[in-house]
Design a protein around this motif. Structure first.
Motif, mmCIF file in Angstrom:
data_model
loop_
_atom_site.group_PDB
_atom_site.id
_atom_site.type_symbol
_atom_site.label_atom_id
_atom_site.label_comp_id
_atom_site.label_asym_id
_atom_site.label_seq_id
_atom_site.Cartn_x
_atom_site.Cartn_y
_atom_site.Cartn_z
ATOM 1 N N THR A 52 18.895 -57.804 -9.078
ATOM 2 C CA THR A 52 19.237 -56.377 -8.986
ATOM 3 C C THR A 52 18.758 -55.824 -7.651
ATOM 4 O OG1 THR A 52 17.173 -55.846 -10.143
ATOM 5 C CG2 THR A 52 19.182 -55.885 -11.470
ATOM 6 N N ARG A 53 19.536 -54.882 -7.127
ATOM 7 C CA ARG A 53 19.159 -54.171 -5.913
ATOM 8 C C ARG A 53 18.719 -52.769 -6.328
ATOM 9 N NH1 ARG A 53 18.834 -54.768 -0.867
ATOM 10 N NH2 ARG A 53 19.988 -56.695 -0.707
ATOM 11 N N HIS A 54 17.577 -52.357 -5.825
ATOM 12 C CA HIS A 54 16.993 -51.064 -6.171
ATOM 13 C C HIS A 54 16.883 -50.205 -4.919
ATOM 14 C CE1 HIS A 54 15.516 -52.317 -10.205
ATOM 15 N NE2 HIS A 54 15.647 -53.504 -9.636
ATOM 16 N N ALA A 55 17.196 -48.918 -5.062
ATOM 17 C CA ALA A 55 17.037 -47.958 -3.972
ATOM 18 C C ALA A 55 16.179 -46.809 -4.499
ATOM 19 C CB ALA A 55 18.390 -47.447 -3.503
ATOM 20 N N PRO A 84 6.536 -60.541 -13.422
ATOM 21 C CA PRO A 84 6.876 -61.758 -14.173
ATOM 22 C C PRO A 84 8.388 -61.990 -14.250
ATOM 23 C CG PRO A 84 5.220 -60.479 -15.342
ATOM 24 C CD PRO A 84 5.710 -59.626 -14.203
ATOM 25 N N GLY A 85 8.786 -63.234 -13.932
ATOM 26 C CA GLY A 85 10.191 -63.614 -14.023
ATOM 27 C C GLY A 85 11.055 -63.104 -12.888
ATOM 28 N N GLN A 86 10.446 -62.454 -11.895
ATOM 29 C CA GLN A 86 11.209 -61.877 -10.791
ATOM 30 C C GLN A 86 10.562 -62.245 -9.457
ATOM 31 O OE1 GLN A 86 14.089 -59.680 -11.331
ATOM 32 N NE2 GLN A 86 13.801 -60.634 -13.326
ATOM 33 N N LEU A 87 11.378 -62.328 -8.451
ATOM 34 C CA LEU A 87 10.925 -62.549 -7.087
ATOM 35 C C LEU A 87 11.489 -61.418 -6.244
ATOM 36 C CD1 LEU A 87 9.795 -64.354 -4.764
ATOM 37 C CD2 LEU A 87 12.035 -65.427 -4.715
ATOM 38 N N VAL A 88 10.643 -60.729 -5.509
ATOM 39 C CA VAL A 88 11.128 -59.686 -4.600
ATOM 40 C C VAL A 88 11.527 -60.400 -3.318
ATOM 41 C CG1 VAL A 88 10.595 -57.574 -3.348
ATOM 42 C CG2 VAL A 88 9.710 -57.899 -5.658
ATOM 43 N N ALA A 89 12.835 -60.554 -3.123
ATOM 44 C CA ALA A 89 13.357 -61.303 -1.987
ATOM 45 C C ALA A 89 13.409 -60.456 -0.725
ATOM 46 C CB ALA A 89 14.755 -61.822 -2.315
ATOM 47 N N ASP A 90 13.524 -59.145 -0.886
ATOM 48 C CA ASP A 90 13.593 -58.260 0.276
ATOM 49 C C ASP A 90 13.053 -56.898 -0.126
ATOM 50 O OD1 ASP A 90 14.334 -57.465 2.941
ATOM 51 O OD2 ASP A 90 16.058 -56.428 2.077
ATOM 52 N N ALA A 91 12.223 -56.338 0.735
ATOM 53 C CA ALA A 91 11.699 -54.987 0.527
ATOM 54 C C ALA A 91 11.677 -54.326 1.900
ATOM 55 C CB ALA A 91 10.302 -55.028 -0.079
ATOM 56 N N SER A 92 12.455 -53.276 2.052
ATOM 57 C CA SER A 92 12.527 -52.645 3.368
ATOM 58 C C SER A 92 12.545 -51.129 3.255
ATOM 59 C CB SER A 92 13.758 -53.131 4.138
ATOM 60 O OG SER A 92 14.934 -52.839 3.417
ATOM 61 N N VAL A 93 11.973 -50.505 4.262
ATOM 62 C CA VAL A 93 12.022 -49.057 4.402
ATOM 63 C C VAL A 93 13.271 -48.767 5.223
ATOM 64 C CG1 VAL A 93 10.874 -47.034 5.384
ATOM 65 C CG2 VAL A 93 9.522 -48.833 4.286
ATOM 66 N N GLU A 111 14.591 -49.881 -0.068
ATOM 67 C CA GLU A 111 15.459 -50.729 -0.876
ATOM 68 C C GLU A 111 14.762 -52.051 -1.138
ATOM 69 O OE1 GLU A 111 19.236 -51.101 1.100
ATOM 70 O OE2 GLU A 111 19.768 -49.018 0.658
ATOM 71 N N LEU A 112 14.939 -52.548 -2.345
ATOM 72 C CA LEU A 112 14.324 -53.812 -2.735
ATOM 73 C C LEU A 112 15.341 -54.666 -3.481
ATOM 74 C CD1 LEU A 112 12.059 -51.334 -3.343
ATOM 75 C CD2 LEU A 112 10.660 -53.377 -3.389
ATOM 76 N N LEU A 113 15.278 -55.955 -3.248
ATOM 77 C CA LEU A 113 16.133 -56.897 -3.940
ATOM 78 C C LEU A 113 15.262 -57.774 -4.826
ATOM 79 C CD1 LEU A 113 18.859 -58.304 -4.469
ATOM 80 C CD2 LEU A 113 18.393 -59.718 -2.438
#
Length: 118
Positions: A52-55, A84-93, A111-113
């Motif tokens: 999931t992509r989060h903004a 748990p069960g998730q990897l934050v692949a990208d986190a950017s301002v 935004e975070l992936l």
């Protein structure tokens, strides 16, 4: 005449989702000084990964909160999330709006992936 009674049960606790855990992690990263104004989530997938992509738009208002927000901006891209069960692949301002009048405030859009960890 007897009346049968059934003991009341507490509702089962709501299961915490990866999105809930992400929000908690971001709150901790901002020293619990930020207020989430908006949060959107949408499914994301590639050939090999799903997630999931989060903004987020997070407001830090007041001197102490703005200082926490500045640390948040500096630390987010390299922050080690433990979800748990998730990897934050990208986190950017993606945007920062800093105002001093009428009182200090910092608006951070990030935004975070999150990818499902197999």
């Amino acid at each position: 005449m007897s009346v049968e009674t059934t003991p009341l049960r507490r509702p089962a606790p709501r299961r915490r989702t990866p999105s809930d855990r992400l929000c908690d992690a971001l709150a901790a990263l901002g020293d619990h000084k930020g207020q989430v104004l908006t949060h959107s989530e949408r499914a994301w997938a590639s050939i090999t990964f799903a997630g999931t992509r989060h903004a987020f738009a997070i407001l830090f208002a007041g001197d102490e909160a703005v200082a926490a927000g500045e640390r948040f901006v500096a630390e987010l891209p390299e922050y080690e999330f433990a979800i748990p069960g998730q990897l934050v692949a990208d986190a950017s301002v993606v945007e920062v709006e800093h105002r001093m009048v009428p009182r200090p405030r910092l608006l951070v859009r990030c935004e975070l992936l999150l990818l499902e960890d197999a």
